[in-house]
Design an enzyme around this catalytic site. Structure first.
Site, PDB file in Angstrom:
ATOM      1  N   GLU A 291      -7.863   4.855  12.310  1.00 41.79           N
ATOM      2  CA  GLU A 291      -6.763   4.576  13.235  1.00 41.79           C
ATOM      3  C   GLU A 291      -6.824   5.422  14.498  1.00 41.79           C
ATOM      4  O   GLU A 291      -6.270   5.044  15.528  1.00 41.79           O
ATOM      5  CB  GLU A 291      -5.423   4.844  12.540  1.00 41.79           C
TER       6      GLU A 291
ATOM      7  N   ASP B  26       0.856  -1.189   0.000  1.00 41.09           N
ATOM      8  CA  ASP B  26       0.000   0.000   0.000  1.00 41.09           C
ATOM      9  C   ASP B  26       0.885   1.231   0.000  1.00 41.09           C
ATOM     10  O   ASP B  26       1.952   1.238   0.623  1.00 41.09           O
ATOM     11  CB  ASP B  26      -0.987   0.001   1.172  1.00 41.09           C
TER      12      ASP B  26
END
Length: 285
Positions: free
Chosen positions: A181, A90
């Site tokens: 997150e 990613d």
């Protein structure tokens, strides 16, 4: 008067008997235990260590070299345990300019099957490299996916609309991905979950496919596992001692410190919980 004579008594020192574990014995046992741990660890990570000693020759500082060595050993050990699984990376603007036609294998052995690219952040920011990365991955014939970095303290619908207006998913692309997150500062966890659900539902309504959720393992266990069990998860865990993907994880981001041709600096690497054919099965039709 007669003087009394005072007799002096002599105190005899009695030597203490040595305990069962004297100092020398303790030192020997501690030393033996440390050697045993080292030998056991070396054997457990033998494949990664042999690979590192045989192939790595970059010039780094001693501190960087040690950190890189440990990272390489673990990365290779994890990859060995997941033979047959689809491997991907990613990326975002932090990887700077990527030479996409050079992005092909990891550690010169494992083909890179997919890439997940950051598209948007919060309710107002585009990743500066998204368009180039999105086109580059397509040109390199990689399975690609796009993710949105969610900001808990910003309107969830505005964030969903930014992603929808930025990302055009095509046949063969992965479903949209929500990256959560952080914990909120100005709202409760309950309100955070309402916002996440609103983002997910709006994005699903647009693309006609259920999004995937990315988060850390602790965040997943503490806040999302139960109430969002109807979604598939991409989990980040870089713990040196974790070596296998869990059955209920769709993707596992197992490192943030890998080297990939065509990309300068470190890259995140992910394992899909299935082979390439199974990965193609979950892409958009």
């Amino acid at each position: 008067m007669r003087k009394k004579t005072v007799r002096r008594t002599t105190t005899r020192r009695v030597k203490k008997k040595s305990g069962f574990l004297s100092g020398s014995v303790v030192k020997f046992l501690v030393g033996f235990a440390l050697i045993a741990v080292f030998v056991t660890g070396s054997y457990h990570y033998r494949q990664g260590i042999l690979y590192y000693l045989g192939f790595k020759s970059t010039v780094l500082s001693k501190e960087q070299e040690e950190e890189k060595r440990l990272s390489d050993v673990r990365n290779f050990q994890v990859l060995v345990k997941h033979k047959g699984k689809a491997i991907g990376i990613d990326v975002s603007e932090y990887q700077d300019a990527i030479e996409w036609l050079e992005v092909d294998t990891l550690e010169e052995i494992y083909p890179i099957n997919f890439v997940i690219i950051r598209a948007t952040v919060g309710n107002d920011r585009l990743d500066r490299k998204f368009k180039k990365n999105w086109l580059g991955a397509k040109e390199n014939k990689m399975i690609r996916g796009a993710y949105h970095y969610y900001r808990p303290n910003e309107n969830s619908i505005d964030q969903a609309e930014l992603f929808i207006n930025t990302v055009s998913l095509q046949k063969g692309d992965l479903p949209p991905i929500l990256d959560i997150e952080r914990l909120p500062k100005n709202q409760s966890i309950a309100r955070l979950k309402v916002g996440l659900r609103r983002w997910l539902e709006k994005v699903e309504a647009h693309y006609k496919v259920k999004p995937i959720i990315y988060t850390g393992e602790s965040y997943y266990d503490d806040f999302l596992k139960e109430e969002f069990s109807d979604y598939l998860f991409w989990i980040a865990n870089y713990n040196f001692y974790r070596e296998k993907i869990q059955d209920d994880w769709l993707f596992w981001q197992f490192t943030e410190k890998a080297s990939v041709p065509g990309i300068e600096g470190n890259v995140d690497v992910n394992i899909f919980n299935g082979d390439l054919q199974q990965l193609q099965f979950i892409t958009i039709e």
